[in-house]
Design a protein around this motif. Structure first.
Motif, PDB file in Angstrom:
ATOM      1  N   VAL A  66       0.858  -1.185   0.000  1.00  0.00           N
ATOM      2  CA  VAL A  66       0.000   0.000   0.000  1.00  0.00           C
ATOM      3  C   VAL A  66       0.897   1.239   0.000  1.00  0.00           C
ATOM      4  CG1 VAL A  66      -1.707   1.349   1.278  1.00  0.00           C
ATOM      5  CG2 VAL A  66      -1.906  -1.141   1.193  1.00  0.00           C
ATOM      6  N   VAL A  67       0.649   2.128  -0.933  1.00  0.00           N
ATOM      7  CA  VAL A  67       1.342   3.417  -1.005  1.00  0.00           C
ATOM      8  C   VAL A  67       0.366   4.482  -0.523  1.00  0.00           C
ATOM      9  CG1 VAL A  67       2.528   5.077  -2.485  1.00  0.00           C
ATOM     10  CG2 VAL A  67       2.715   2.622  -2.971  1.00  0.00           C
ATOM     11  N   LEU A  68       0.733   5.219   0.505  1.00  0.00           N
ATOM     12  CA  LEU A  68      -0.116   6.249   1.110  1.00  0.00           C
ATOM     13  C   LEU A  68       0.473   7.617   0.767  1.00  0.00           C
ATOM     14  CD1 LEU A  68      -0.530   4.521   4.590  1.00  0.00           C
ATOM     15  CD2 LEU A  68      -2.163   4.495   2.684  1.00  0.00           C
ATOM     16  N   TRP A  69      -0.229   8.377  -0.064  1.00  0.00           N
ATOM     17  CA  TRP A  69       0.314   9.589  -0.698  1.00  0.00           C
ATOM     18  C   TRP A  69      -0.461  10.816  -0.240  1.00  0.00           C
ATOM     19  CZ3 TRP A  69      -0.604  10.659  -6.600  1.00  0.00           C
ATOM     20  CH2 TRP A  69       0.243  11.689  -7.043  1.00  0.00           C
ATOM     21  N   ARG A  70       0.261  11.786   0.308  1.00  0.00           N
ATOM     22  CA  ARG A  70      -0.380  13.036   0.709  1.00  0.00           C
ATOM     23  C   ARG A  70      -0.483  13.983  -0.487  1.00  0.00           C
ATOM     24  NH1 ARG A  70       1.633  18.180   4.295  1.00  0.00           N
ATOM     25  NH2 ARG A  70      -0.432  19.069   4.651  1.00  0.00           N
ATOM     26  N   HIS A  71      -1.546  14.770  -0.490  1.00  0.00           N
ATOM     27  CA  HIS A  71      -1.774  15.755  -1.553  1.00  0.00           C
ATOM     28  C   HIS A  71      -0.685  16.828  -1.591  1.00  0.00           C
ATOM     29  CE1 HIS A  71      -2.940  18.853   1.339  1.00  0.00           C
ATOM     30  NE2 HIS A  71      -3.624  17.899   1.979  1.00  0.00           N
ATOM     31  N   GLY A  72      -0.618  17.547  -2.720  1.00  0.00           N
ATOM     32  CA  GLY A  72       0.293  18.684  -2.848  1.00  0.00           C
ATOM     33  C   GLY A  72      -0.153  19.880  -2.027  1.00  0.00           C
ATOM     34  N   ARG A  73       0.661  20.916  -2.056  1.00  0.00           N
ATOM     35  CA  ARG A  73       0.427  22.078  -1.207  1.00  0.00           C
ATOM     36  C   ARG A  73      -0.827  22.838  -1.616  1.00  0.00           C
ATOM     37  NH1 ARG A  73       4.372  27.318  -0.703  1.00  0.00           N
ATOM     38  NH2 ARG A  73       2.917  28.074  -2.305  1.00  0.00           N
ATOM     39  N   THR A  74      -1.476  23.434  -0.619  1.00  0.00           N
ATOM     40  CA  THR A  74      -2.631  24.309  -0.818  1.00  0.00           C
ATOM     41  C   THR A  74      -2.314  25.685  -0.235  1.00  0.00           C
ATOM     42  OG1 THR A  74      -3.697  23.901   1.315  1.00  0.00           O
ATOM     43  CG2 THR A  74      -4.111  22.282  -0.433  1.00  0.00           C
ATOM     44  N   GLY A 123       5.299  14.622  10.541  1.00  0.00           N
ATOM     45  CA  GLY A 123       4.122  14.755   9.703  1.00  0.00           C
ATOM     46  C   GLY A 123       4.466  14.483   8.246  1.00  0.00           C
ATOM     47  N   PHE A 124       3.476  14.053   7.479  1.00  0.00           N
ATOM     48  CA  PHE A 124       3.683  13.863   6.048  1.00  0.00           C
ATOM     49  C   PHE A 124       3.958  15.204   5.378  1.00  0.00           C
ATOM     50  CE2 PHE A 124       1.882   9.725   6.663  1.00  0.00           C
ATOM     51  CZ  PHE A 124       2.218   8.975   5.543  1.00  0.00           C
ATOM     52  N   ARG A 125       4.970  15.267   4.530  1.00  0.00           N
ATOM     53  CA  ARG A 125       5.203  16.457   3.717  1.00  0.00           C
ATOM     54  C   ARG A 125       4.246  16.432   2.526  1.00  0.00           C
ATOM     55  NH1 ARG A 125      10.594  14.389   4.153  1.00  0.00           N
ATOM     56  NH2 ARG A 125      11.712  15.350   5.891  1.00  0.00           N
ATOM     57  N   ASN A 126       3.982  17.601   1.972  1.00  0.00           N
ATOM     58  CA  ASN A 126       3.124  17.662   0.799  1.00  0.00           C
ATOM     59  C   ASN A 126       3.686  16.814  -0.338  1.00  0.00           C
ATOM     60  OD1 ASN A 126       2.512  20.947   1.728  1.00  0.00           O
ATOM     61  ND2 ASN A 126       0.825  19.543   1.334  1.00  0.00           N
ATOM     62  N   ALA A 127       2.804  16.024  -0.950  1.00  0.00           N
ATOM     63  CA  ALA A 127       3.108  15.176  -2.108  1.00  0.00           C
ATOM     64  C   ALA A 127       4.108  14.061  -1.796  1.00  0.00           C
ATOM     65  CB  ALA A 127       3.602  16.013  -3.289  1.00  0.00           C
ATOM     66  N   HIS A 128       4.338  13.773  -0.529  1.00  0.00           N
ATOM     67  CA  HIS A 128       5.210  12.666  -0.118  1.00  0.00           C
ATOM     68  C   HIS A 128       4.350  11.459   0.260  1.00  0.00           C
ATOM     69  CE1 HIS A 128       8.349  15.579  -0.324  1.00  0.00           C
ATOM     70  NE2 HIS A 128       9.250  14.785   0.212  1.00  0.00           N
ATOM     71  N   TRP A 129       5.004  10.328   0.391  1.00  0.00           N
ATOM     72  CA  TRP A 129       4.247   9.092   0.606  1.00  0.00           C
ATOM     73  C   TRP A 129       4.960   8.147   1.561  1.00  0.00           C
ATOM     74  CZ3 TRP A 129       6.442  10.489  -4.119  1.00  0.00           C
ATOM     75  CH2 TRP A 129       7.565   9.757  -4.512  1.00  0.00           C
ATOM     76  N   ALA A 130       4.186   7.171   2.029  1.00  0.00           N
ATOM     77  CA  ALA A 130       4.710   6.059   2.819  1.00  0.00           C
ATOM     78  C   ALA A 130       4.370   4.768   2.085  1.00  0.00           C
ATOM     79  CB  ALA A 130       4.103   6.041   4.212  1.00  0.00           C
ATOM     80  N   VAL A 131       5.159   3.730   2.342  1.00  0.00           N
ATOM     81  CA  VAL A 131       4.915   2.415   1.734  1.00  0.00           C
ATOM     82  C   VAL A 131       4.808   1.376   2.846  1.00  0.00           C
ATOM     83  CG1 VAL A 131       5.782   0.619   0.197  1.00  0.00           C
ATOM     84  CG2 VAL A 131       6.149   3.037  -0.368  1.00  0.00           C
ATOM     85  N   LEU A 132       3.700   0.637   2.839  1.00  0.00           N
ATOM     86  CA  LEU A 132       3.493  -0.462   3.771  1.00  0.00           C
ATOM     87  C   LEU A 132       3.526  -1.778   3.003  1.00  0.00           C
ATOM     88  CD1 LEU A 132       0.496   0.860   5.921  1.00  0.00           C
ATOM     89  CD2 LEU A 132       2.928   1.030   6.432  1.00  0.00           C
ATOM     90  N   ARG A 133       4.192  -2.777   3.570  1.00  0.00           N
ATOM     91  CA  ARG A 133       4.217  -4.128   2.994  1.00  0.00           C
ATOM     92  C   ARG A 133       3.538  -5.085   3.953  1.00  0.00           C
ATOM     93  NH1 ARG A 133       6.113  -3.359  -2.307  1.00  0.00           N
ATOM     94  NH2 ARG A 133       8.091  -2.216  -2.256  1.00  0.00           N
ATOM     95  N   ARG A 134       2.737  -5.983   3.395  1.00  0.00           N
ATOM     96  CA  ARG A 134       2.060  -6.962   4.234  1.00  0.00           C
ATOM     97  C   ARG A 134       3.024  -8.076   4.627  1.00  0.00           C
ATOM     98  NH1 ARG A 134      -3.283  -7.535   5.065  1.00  0.00           N
ATOM     99  NH2 ARG A 134      -3.910  -6.448   3.170  1.00  0.00           N
ATOM    100  N   ALA A 149       9.311  18.991  -1.592  1.00  0.00           N
ATOM    101  CA  ALA A 149       9.394  19.136  -0.139  1.00  0.00           C
ATOM    102  C   ALA A 149       8.898  20.497   0.365  1.00  0.00           C
ATOM    103  CB  ALA A 149      10.832  18.931   0.323  1.00  0.00           C
ATOM    104  N   VAL A 150       8.501  21.400  -0.530  1.00  0.00           N
ATOM    105  CA  VAL A 150       8.023  22.702  -0.099  1.00  0.00           C
ATOM    106  C   VAL A 150       6.657  22.549   0.546  1.00  0.00           C
ATOM    107  CG1 VAL A 150       7.381  25.024  -0.849  1.00  0.00           C
ATOM    108  CG2 VAL A 150       9.308  23.856  -1.932  1.00  0.00           C
ATOM    109  N   GLY A 151       6.411  23.256   1.632  1.00  0.00           N
ATOM    110  CA  GLY A 151       5.082  23.206   2.245  1.00  0.00           C
ATOM    111  C   GLY A 151       5.118  22.652   3.657  1.00  0.00           C
ATOM    112  N   ALA A 152       4.001  22.786   4.342  1.00  0.00           N
ATOM    113  CA  ALA A 152       3.921  22.387   5.739  1.00  0.00           C
ATOM    114  C   ALA A 152       3.735  20.896   5.899  1.00  0.00           C
ATOM    115  CB  ALA A 152       2.745  23.123   6.395  1.00  0.00           C
ATOM    116  N   GLU A 153       4.289  20.360   6.987  1.00  0.00           N
ATOM    117  CA  GLU A 153       3.972  18.983   7.343  1.00  0.00           C
ATOM    118  C   GLU A 153       2.541  18.920   7.846  1.00  0.00           C
ATOM    119  OE1 GLU A 153       6.736  17.530  10.199  1.00  0.00           O
ATOM    120  OE2 GLU A 153       8.454  17.626   8.855  1.00  0.00           O
ATOM    121  N   GLY A 154       1.906  17.761   7.657  1.00  0.00           N
ATOM    122  CA  GLY A 154       0.520  17.633   8.083  1.00  0.00           C
ATOM    123  C   GLY A 154       0.311  16.363   8.860  1.00  0.00           C
TER     124      GLY A 154
END
Length: 210
Positions: free
Chosen positions: A6-14, A176-187, A205-210
């Motif tokens: 599973v790839v968990l991807w945060r949205h870009g900056r707003t 916190g997740f950075r904008n447009a960054h992701w995490a990867v989970l393996r089962r 990497a520009v933008g606030a962590e969330g």
């Protein structure tokens, strides 16, 4: 039928990210930086063997996910259960405004206490909601396949903790997740394992962590 990755991807900056405002479930769009971040991340993610793409139904996540599906041709599924935390009365405010109006609640939230943000959701409830949605979508992916989820910073962090069977208090050990960054989970045989966290291409990497 179940995804192994599973790839968990945060949205870009707003604009709210740029101003460090609580967005919560307000439907704030990407700004120009956010669209560029989404495009840069999508170019990288499009090289992965992704089988299914799902997204929060909020426009900032949808537009981020669309940057990927426009390259890969995947159908994009919307799921309101992947929305950002319901931050109640805190939504649209900056931290200083919240601290002035709700000093005790804001201080507790900053300590990592499991408070209902602005009278909305707690981190526990958020994690349960997001993890349940991720698991449901993962169960519909062909065996050994990859699910990509486009969502939001607080939602993804809470979801990761729940999927890893970690307590809410462990959240302070995760950035916190950075904008447009992701995490990867393996089962793994005993559940999910965290393989990557806050990964992203140069320029995202520009933008606030969330």
């Amino acid at each position: 039928m179940t995804a192994s990755t599973v790839v968990l991807w945060r949205h870009g900056r707003t604009p709210f990210n740029a101003e460090n405002r609580f967005q919560g479930q307000l439907d704030v769009p990407l700004d120009d930086v956010g669209r560029a971040q989404a495009a840069a991340a999508a170019a990288h993610l499009s090289t992965l063997p992704i089988d299914v793409v799902v997204s929060s139904d909020l426009v900032r996540a949808l537009d981020t996910a669309s940057a990927l599906t426009s390259l890969t041709g995947h159908t994009l599924t919307r799921d309101p259960a992947l929305r950002e935390v319901d931050a109640g009365e805190w939504q649209g405010l900056v931290g200083a405004e919240i601290a002035q109006k709700w000093p005790q609640e804001h201080a507790a939230w900053r300590r990592g206490d499991d408070v209902a943000m602005g009278g909305g959701e707690t981190r526990t409830r958020l994690g349960e909601r997001v993890a349940a949605a991720v698991e449901a979508h993962a169960a519909a992916v062909p065996d050994g396949g990859t699910l990509l989820v486009a969502s939001h910073g607080a939602a993804l962090k809470a979801g990761v903790l729940r999927l890893l069977d970690l307590p809410v208090t462990a959240g302070s050990a995760f950035a916190g997740f950075r904008n447009a960054h992701w995490a990867v989970l393996r089962r793994r045989s005993r559940g999910w394992a965290l393989e990557e966290y806050n990964a992203g291409p140069p320029g995202a990497a520009v933008g606030a962590e969330g």
